[in-house]
Design a protein around this motif. Sequence first.
Motif, short mmCIF file in Angstrom:
data_model
loop_
_atom_site.label_atom_id
_atom_site.label_comp_id
_atom_site.label_asym_id
_atom_site.label_seq_id
_atom_site.Cartn_x
_atom_site.Cartn_y
_atom_site.Cartn_z
N ILE A 181 45.06 46.38 29.95
CA ILE A 181 43.86 45.68 30.43
C ILE A 181 44.23 45.01 31.74
CG2 ILE A 181 42.07 43.98 29.92
CD1 ILE A 181 42.70 44.23 26.99
N SER A 182 43.50 45.36 32.81
CA SER A 182 43.80 44.75 34.10
C SER A 182 42.56 44.78 34.99
CB SER A 182 44.94 45.51 34.79
OG SER A 182 45.17 45.01 36.08
N GLN A 183 42.08 43.61 35.34
CA GLN A 183 40.93 43.53 36.24
C GLN A 183 41.19 44.35 37.48
OE1 GLN A 183 38.51 42.84 39.33
NE2 GLN A 183 40.47 41.77 39.53
N SER A 184 42.31 44.05 38.15
CA SER A 184 42.62 44.67 39.45
C SER A 184 43.15 46.08 39.31
CB SER A 184 43.66 43.83 40.18
OG SER A 184 44.86 43.80 39.42
N GLY A 185 43.81 46.35 38.19
CA GLY A 185 44.48 47.64 38.03
C GLY A 185 45.74 47.75 38.88
N GLU A 186 46.17 46.62 39.43
CA GLU A 186 47.33 46.65 40.34
C GLU A 186 48.47 45.74 39.89
OE1 GLU A 186 47.54 48.82 42.61
OE2 GLU A 186 45.42 49.42 42.79
N THR A 187 48.35 45.12 38.75
CA THR A 187 49.34 44.13 38.32
C THR A 187 50.69 44.80 38.03
OG1 THR A 187 47.60 42.71 37.52
CG2 THR A 187 49.78 42.34 36.59
N ALA A 188 51.72 44.34 38.77
CA ALA A 188 53.02 45.01 38.71
C ALA A 188 53.65 44.92 37.32
CB ALA A 188 53.96 44.40 39.75
N THR A 244 44.62 36.20 32.05
CA THR A 244 43.30 36.27 31.43
C THR A 244 43.10 37.59 30.69
OG1 THR A 244 42.27 34.73 32.94
CG2 THR A 244 40.83 36.42 32.04
N SER A 245 43.60 38.66 31.26
CA SER A 245 43.43 39.98 30.62
C SER A 245 44.19 40.01 29.28
CB SER A 245 43.93 41.09 31.54
OG SER A 245 43.16 41.09 32.72
N TYR A 246 45.32 39.32 29.22
CA TYR A 246 46.05 39.20 27.95
C TYR A 246 45.19 38.43 26.93
CZ TYR A 246 49.38 37.21 24.60
OH TYR A 246 50.00 36.79 23.44
N LYS A 248 43.83 24.86 34.19
CA LYS A 248 45.07 24.56 34.90
C LYS A 248 45.14 25.28 36.23
CE LYS A 248 47.52 26.68 31.32
NZ LYS A 248 48.62 26.74 30.38
N GLU A 249 44.69 26.51 36.28
CA GLU A 249 44.89 27.24 37.54
C GLU A 249 44.03 26.73 38.69
OE1 GLU A 249 42.60 31.47 36.56
OE2 GLU A 249 44.31 31.53 37.89
N ILE A 250 42.85 26.19 38.40
CA ILE A 250 42.04 25.74 39.53
C ILE A 250 41.99 24.22 39.72
CG2 ILE A 250 40.63 27.84 39.65
CD1 ILE A 250 38.36 26.30 38.32
N ALA A 310 40.36 32.86 40.03
CA ALA A 310 40.12 32.62 38.61
C ALA A 310 39.18 33.68 38.06
CB ALA A 310 39.52 31.24 38.41
N SER A 311 39.66 34.41 37.09
CA SER A 311 38.87 35.50 36.54
C SER A 311 37.80 34.95 35.60
CB SER A 311 39.82 36.43 35.78
OG SER A 311 39.12 37.55 35.32
N THR A 312 36.56 35.38 35.78
CA THR A 312 35.47 34.95 34.90
C THR A 312 34.72 36.16 34.35
OG1 THR A 312 34.06 34.71 36.87
CG2 THR A 312 35.11 32.69 36.01
O1 M6R Z 1 44.24 42.03 37.55
P1 M6R Z 1 44.80 41.64 36.20
O2 M6R Z 1 43.75 41.52 35.17
O3 M6R Z 1 45.91 42.54 35.75
O4 M6R Z 1 45.42 40.20 36.44
C1 M6R Z 1 46.13 39.56 35.43
C2 M6R Z 1 46.33 38.10 35.74
O5 M6R Z 1 47.10 37.94 36.90
C3 M6R Z 1 45.01 37.36 35.93
O6 M6R Z 1 44.16 37.53 34.82
C4 M6R Z 1 45.22 35.86 36.15
O7 M6R Z 1 45.74 35.29 34.98
C5 M6R Z 1 43.92 35.20 36.60
N1 M6R Z 1 44.10 34.54 37.85
C6 M6R Z 1 43.37 34.23 35.61
O8 M6R Z 1 42.19 33.63 36.05
#
Ligand code: M6R
Length: 357
Positions: free
Chosen positions: A101-108, A57-59, A240-242, A154-156
């Motif tokens: 761009i990363s919601q969590s800031g932890e994406t490897a 989602t961040s992409y 698709k994811e949910i 699921a990111s919203t």
């Molecule tokens: O924490 P991040 O933004 O780095 O996460 C990136 C993806 O794993 C995340 O957006 C994922 O695609 C979501 N589950 C989508 O809803």
Amino acid sequence: EKGTYPHFMLKETDEQPLVIRNIIQKYQDENGELVIDAEIKAALAEADRLYIVACGTSYHAGLVGKQFIEKMAGVPVEVHVASEFSYNMPLLSEKPLFIYISQSGETADSRACLVQTNKLGHKAITLTNVPGSTLSREADFTLPLHAGPEIAVASTKAYTAQLAVLAIVANALAKEKGKSVNFNLVKELGIVANAMESITNQKEEFEKIATEYLATTRNAFFIGRNVDYFVCLEGALKLKEISYIQAEGFAGGELKHGTIALIEEGTPIFALATQESVNLNIRGNVKEVVARGANPCIISMEGLNMEGDRFILPRVQEELSPILSVVPLQLISYYAALHRGCDVDKPRNLAKSVTVE
Ligand code: M6R
């Protein structure tokens, strides 16, 4: 913490107008202007090209962000999927600046890229919901999303927050570059927040659409042009994811180059029509799929709507429409998953934050 909500995803979808208003407040200076730190602005202005790197989602938010920055500030932007970038780095410009761009800031996957670009001595900004996270600590600068904790896989609200902050970045950079932006971002983001509220208040409508189009289908397609295409990619990922329905987002004009072969009698097609310059084109694409038996659900924007459209979004500044048009897609996915008996907040095989490459 879900309160009266059955799922975090629904709660977080509903929080989006508040999040946008919160972002406006947090990024406003004493004169009411939307601003970013002087240091960050200087780093952005010095760069000859920006590189956005992210996943999922961040992409997708990055793709819209590229559009914001290029159109408003006139600075070229490349957007890369982190897992590809780290093993196949493109040729870089003379003075690149990286935006992670990363919601969590932890994406490897994203971190692996940051480690490399840091090694090369390039400056980086992390746009994240979690200041103090790994990507935030390891980058030179952080732009916080101020969306509040996002629990559903699921990111919203993080997505719409990312778009709002990217619009603020684009606006600030445009000003720094002496470019005039032909709308007032504070005002227009406020209008988007109100429009979002009117959409989240019409949940029954999206539940109806979900039952009508997605109750038993194997697959579904999302088509759009221009920024609508990027929102379609996000809408398809959400679905698709949910709901585990095979869903894909396509550029409207690309269908006839192969994908149209997948259309069968009754295949649901969600089409977004929020952009005046391509409104007739996307309508043409809808006709092409309808002629092959597709079941179309057109979501258009007030002013561009035509007879037969299923849902009409309140009018907002065209450039900012992705912040709004994604909301119906989130809600349709939510209800599709709910009615298909899926675990909405914790879909199979997925983790909220993906900390392995
Ligand atoms: O924490 P991040 O933004 O780095 O996460 C990136 C993806 O794993 C995340 O957006 C994922 O695609 C979501 N589950 C989508 O809803």
